[in-house]
Structure formats: structure tokens, C-alpha cells
Scaffold this motif. Structure first.
Motif, PDB file in Angstrom:
ATOM      1  N   ASP A 111       0.854  -1.184   0.000  1.00  0.00           N
ATOM      2  CA  ASP A 111       0.000   0.000   0.000  1.00  0.00           C
ATOM      3  C   ASP A 111       0.893   1.238   0.000  1.00  0.00           C
ATOM      4  OD1 ASP A 111      -1.845   2.002   0.337  1.00  0.00           O
ATOM      5  OD2 ASP A 111      -2.635   1.262   2.239  1.00  0.00           O
ATOM      6  N   LEU A 112       1.079   1.832  -1.194  1.00  0.00           N
ATOM      7  CA  LEU A 112       1.978   2.972  -1.340  1.00  0.00           C
ATOM      8  C   LEU A 112       1.542   4.165  -0.502  1.00  0.00           C
ATOM      9  CD1 LEU A 112       4.514   4.033  -2.693  1.00  0.00           C
ATOM     10  CD2 LEU A 112       3.111   4.769  -4.617  1.00  0.00           C
ATOM     11  N   SER A 113       0.241   4.377  -0.382  1.00  0.00           N
ATOM     12  CA  SER A 113      -0.216   5.519   0.408  1.00  0.00           C
ATOM     13  C   SER A 113       0.148   5.337   1.885  1.00  0.00           C
ATOM     14  CB  SER A 113      -1.715   5.753   0.243  1.00  0.00           C
ATOM     15  OG  SER A 113      -2.442   4.630   0.676  1.00  0.00           O
ATOM     16  N   ALA A 114       0.097   4.110   2.388  1.00  0.00           N
ATOM     17  CA  ALA A 114       0.490   3.860   3.781  1.00  0.00           C
ATOM     18  C   ALA A 114       1.994   4.066   3.959  1.00  0.00           C
ATOM     19  CB  ALA A 114       0.098   2.445   4.201  1.00  0.00           C
ATOM     20  N   VAL A 115       2.785   3.614   2.990  1.00  0.00           N
ATOM     21  CA  VAL A 115       4.235   3.813   3.038  1.00  0.00           C
ATOM     22  C   VAL A 115       4.556   5.300   3.004  1.00  0.00           C
ATOM     23  CG1 VAL A 115       6.408   3.442   1.797  1.00  0.00           C
ATOM     24  CG2 VAL A 115       4.768   1.567   2.007  1.00  0.00           C
ATOM     25  N   ARG A 116       3.938   6.026   2.064  1.00  0.00           N
ATOM     26  CA  ARG A 116       4.164   7.469   1.936  1.00  0.00           C
ATOM     27  C   ARG A 116       3.781   8.184   3.235  1.00  0.00           C
ATOM     28  NH1 ARG A 116       5.164  11.115  -1.870  1.00  0.00           N
ATOM     29  NH2 ARG A 116       5.008   9.670  -3.584  1.00  0.00           N
ATOM     30  N   GLU A 117       2.654   7.806   3.809  1.00  0.00           N
ATOM     31  CA  GLU A 117       2.183   8.438   5.048  1.00  0.00           C
ATOM     32  C   GLU A 117       3.200   8.270   6.179  1.00  0.00           C
ATOM     33  OE1 GLU A 117      -1.477   7.397   7.888  1.00  0.00           O
ATOM     34  OE2 GLU A 117      -2.066   7.890   5.828  1.00  0.00           O
ATOM     35  N   LYS A 118       3.746   7.068   6.320  1.00  0.00           N
ATOM     36  CA  LYS A 118       4.728   6.818   7.382  1.00  0.00           C
ATOM     37  C   LYS A 118       6.039   7.557   7.134  1.00  0.00           C
ATOM     38  CE  LYS A 118       2.808   2.584   9.031  1.00  0.00           C
ATOM     39  NZ  LYS A 118       3.044   1.496   9.899  1.00  0.00           N
ATOM     40  N   VAL A 119       6.490   7.575   5.897  1.00  0.00           N
ATOM     41  CA  VAL A 119       7.731   8.285   5.571  1.00  0.00           C
ATOM     42  C   VAL A 119       7.556   9.775   5.804  1.00  0.00           C
ATOM     43  CG1 VAL A 119       9.313   8.911   3.704  1.00  0.00           C
ATOM     44  CG2 VAL A 119       8.605   6.531   3.983  1.00  0.00           C
ATOM     45  N   GLU A 120       6.417  10.340   5.362  1.00  0.00           N
ATOM     46  CA  GLU A 120       6.182  11.777   5.545  1.00  0.00           C
ATOM     47  C   GLU A 120       5.982  12.139   7.009  1.00  0.00           C
ATOM     48  OE1 GLU A 120       3.149  13.000   2.771  1.00  0.00           O
ATOM     49  OE2 GLU A 120       4.610  13.067   1.138  1.00  0.00           O
ATOM     50  N   ALA A 121       5.424  11.226   7.791  1.00  0.00           N
ATOM     51  CA  ALA A 121       5.284  11.487   9.226  1.00  0.00           C
ATOM     52  C   ALA A 121       6.662  11.584   9.885  1.00  0.00           C
ATOM     53  CB  ALA A 121       4.457  10.387   9.891  1.00  0.00           C
ATOM     54  N   ALA A 122       7.591  10.787   9.401  1.00  0.00           N
ATOM     55  CA  ALA A 122       8.938  10.787   9.974  1.00  0.00           C
ATOM     56  C   ALA A 122       9.835  11.882   9.400  1.00  0.00           C
ATOM     57  CB  ALA A 122       9.593   9.421   9.757  1.00  0.00           C
ATOM     58  N   PHE A 123       9.714  12.141   8.091  1.00  0.00           N
ATOM     59  CA  PHE A 123      10.669  13.025   7.423  1.00  0.00           C
ATOM     60  C   PHE A 123      10.068  14.290   6.825  1.00  0.00           C
ATOM     61  CE2 PHE A 123      12.424   8.729   7.189  1.00  0.00           C
ATOM     62  CZ  PHE A 123      13.616   8.929   7.867  1.00  0.00           C
ATOM     63  N   GLY A 124       8.753  14.488   6.946  1.00  0.00           N
ATOM     64  CA  GLY A 124       8.122  15.703   6.438  1.00  0.00           C
ATOM     65  C   GLY A 124       7.437  15.492   5.101  1.00  0.00           C
ATOM     66  N   PRO A 125       6.484  16.402   4.792  1.00  0.00           N
ATOM     67  CA  PRO A 125       5.735  16.295   3.537  1.00  0.00           C
ATOM     68  C   PRO A 125       6.650  16.310   2.322  1.00  0.00           C
ATOM     69  CG  PRO A 125       4.782  17.969   4.971  1.00  0.00           C
ATOM     70  CD  PRO A 125       6.069  17.537   5.592  1.00  0.00           C
ATOM     71  N   GLY A 126       6.362  15.434   1.382  1.00  0.00           N
ATOM     72  CA  GLY A 126       7.128  15.397   0.139  1.00  0.00           C
ATOM     73  C   GLY A 126       8.492  14.746   0.246  1.00  0.00           C
ATOM     74  N   ALA A 127       8.761  14.066   1.375  1.00  0.00           N
ATOM     75  CA  ALA A 127      10.095  13.491   1.593  1.00  0.00           C
ATOM     76  C   ALA A 127      10.490  12.493   0.504  1.00  0.00           C
ATOM     77  CB  ALA A 127      10.165  12.820   2.965  1.00  0.00           C
ATOM     78  N   LEU A 128       9.530  11.756  -0.008  1.00  0.00           N
ATOM     79  CA  LEU A 128       9.842  10.783  -1.056  1.00  0.00           C
ATOM     80  C   LEU A 128      10.057  11.433  -2.410  1.00  0.00           C
ATOM     81  CD1 LEU A 128       7.376   7.904  -0.164  1.00  0.00           C
ATOM     82  CD2 LEU A 128       9.847   7.938   0.142  1.00  0.00           C
ATOM     83  N   ASP A 129       9.650  12.681  -2.544  1.00  0.00           N
ATOM     84  CA  ASP A 129       9.757  13.373  -3.829  1.00  0.00           C
ATOM     85  C   ASP A 129      11.051  14.154  -3.965  1.00  0.00           C
ATOM     86  OD1 ASP A 129       7.169  12.498  -4.383  1.00  0.00           O
ATOM     87  OD2 ASP A 129       6.331  14.210  -3.308  1.00  0.00           O
ATOM     88  N   ARG A 130      11.790  14.271  -2.885  1.00  0.00           N
ATOM     89  CA  ARG A 130      12.987  15.115  -2.891  1.00  0.00           C
ATOM     90  C   ARG A 130      14.235  14.288  -3.125  1.00  0.00           C
ATOM     91  NH1 ARG A 130      11.160  17.971   2.597  1.00  0.00           N
ATOM     92  NH2 ARG A 130      10.784  15.814   3.006  1.00  0.00           N
ATOM     93  N   PRO A 131      15.039  14.697  -4.083  1.00  0.00           N
ATOM     94  CA  PRO A 131      16.318  14.012  -4.240  1.00  0.00           C
ATOM     95  C   PRO A 131      17.247  14.424  -3.109  1.00  0.00           C
ATOM     96  CG  PRO A 131      16.164  15.821  -5.787  1.00  0.00           C
ATOM     97  CD  PRO A 131      14.839  15.727  -5.082  1.00  0.00           C
TER      98      PRO A 131
END
Length: 185
Positions: A85-105
């Protein structure tokens, strides 16, 4: 110019950047400035816009409908077929590292420490709105630029998606401008 911005006006610009990141857009346009203006209900611009029938929820729904988001729906569907579930993964990563964390190089500073966040550029229309906000403040003989001046700049620019969303929502630009000028003093 930014030294003239009040704290609320600075929050509008920061909010616009956060809104663009949250929508996974690659630019900050007039629509994101509008969302930044609506983001904090206690600000003058949000109150005046709300009084004229436009709120943050309606604006973001309209923007998402018109522009969409860059969520990678096809990738999410593919991952979902194998149980991720990508949305669950994204939610956990953004909770830890901030909004858009997966989008930033990832990047590094001069000391080689990792940096987060990528720069999202302003469109030429959004830059024009910020310039016009200064002109609006000067025309009113104000020494600083407030969030209301940014909204006046948005109205004065008159052609961006931000104004189109307002008019599509039934906001009369002339009456909004009059109400804003009265409230700004």
C-alpha cells in the motif's frame, strides 16, 4: 522585497510552497498562493475569502480536479497488486521526514551533510502577484506587505488559475477587492 513582508505574508508564501509539495506539483503558481492565503483561517485574507464563499477545502478540490496531483496512480496500482500500500508507506515516511520526503532528491551542504527538500520554482504569474502585492501596499501607503496585499496582487494580476478558481466559485473580484481594501484600512 521580502523584508517588507509581515509574518502572515511570509506564512502565505511558505504555505504556498507546502501546498505545492503536498499536491506533488513541480511549480508554485497563483493557485498555490490562493491556497496559502486560505490555509490559516485567522488571517484577514482567509476571513474575507470565506465571507465571499471560498474556503480552503473547496479551493483544493477544484485545483485537484483541474490539475490533478502527481501521485503516480499507476505505480500505486501496480504495487497494490503485490500487496504494498503505497499511500500507507508514503504516510509513514512523511510522518517521519516531512511532507514530500519521497519526492525530494537527496542533496548535501558544504560540510557534506544531507539536505532535505528540493526547490520548487515560482511561475512567472506567481512572481508577478508578489510584485503586485508590493505595488498594492505602496498605493495604500502601507510600509509593509500583509497577506491582504498578496490577495489584492492576485486579483490585480487577474489571469492566473487562482483568480479563475475564485470566479468559478462565485466570488466577485470587484466586491472582494472593495472588502479587502476596507479591511486593510
Amino acid at each position: 522585497m521580502f523584508e517588507r513582508f509581515t509574518e502572515d505574508a511570509r506564512q502565505v508564501v511558505k504555505g504556498a510552497q507546502e501546498e505545492a509539495r503536498g499536491l506533488r506539483h513541480t511549480h508554485i503558481g497563483t493557485e498555490h498562493l490562493l491556497l496559502g492565503l486560505l490555509r490559516r483561517p485567522q488571517m484577514l485574507s482567509a476571513q474575507v475569502l470565506n465571507d465571499h464563499g471560498l474556503d480552503h477545502g473547496h479551493a483544493i478540490t477544484t485545483i485537484t480536479r483541474l490539475l490533478g496531483t502527481s501521485t503516480g496512480d499507476l505505480d500505486a496500482d501496480a504495487l497494490e497488486t503485490i500487496g504494498i500500500d503505497l499511500s500507507a508507506v508514503r504516510e509513514k515516511v512523511e510522518a517521519a521526514f516531512g511532507p514530500g520526503a519521497l519526492d525530494r532528491p537527496p542533496g548535501r551542504d558544504r560540510r557534506r551533510a544531507l539536505l532535505g527538500g528540493r526547490h520548487i520554482p515560482f511561475t512567472s504569474r506567481a512572481k508577478k502577484v508578489l510584485e503586485l502585492s508590493l505595488r498594492e501596499a505602496l498605493a495604500m501607503k502601507h510600509k509593509d506587505i500583509r497577506d491582504g496585499h498578496i490577495l489584492l496582487g492576485l486579483l490585480r494580476e487577474g489571469e492566473g488559475l487562482g483568480v479563475r478558481i475564485m470566479t468559478h466559485s462565485g466570488v466577485d473580484p470587484a466586491s472582494l477587492r472593495a472588502a479587502l481594501r476596507t479591511r486593510l484600512g
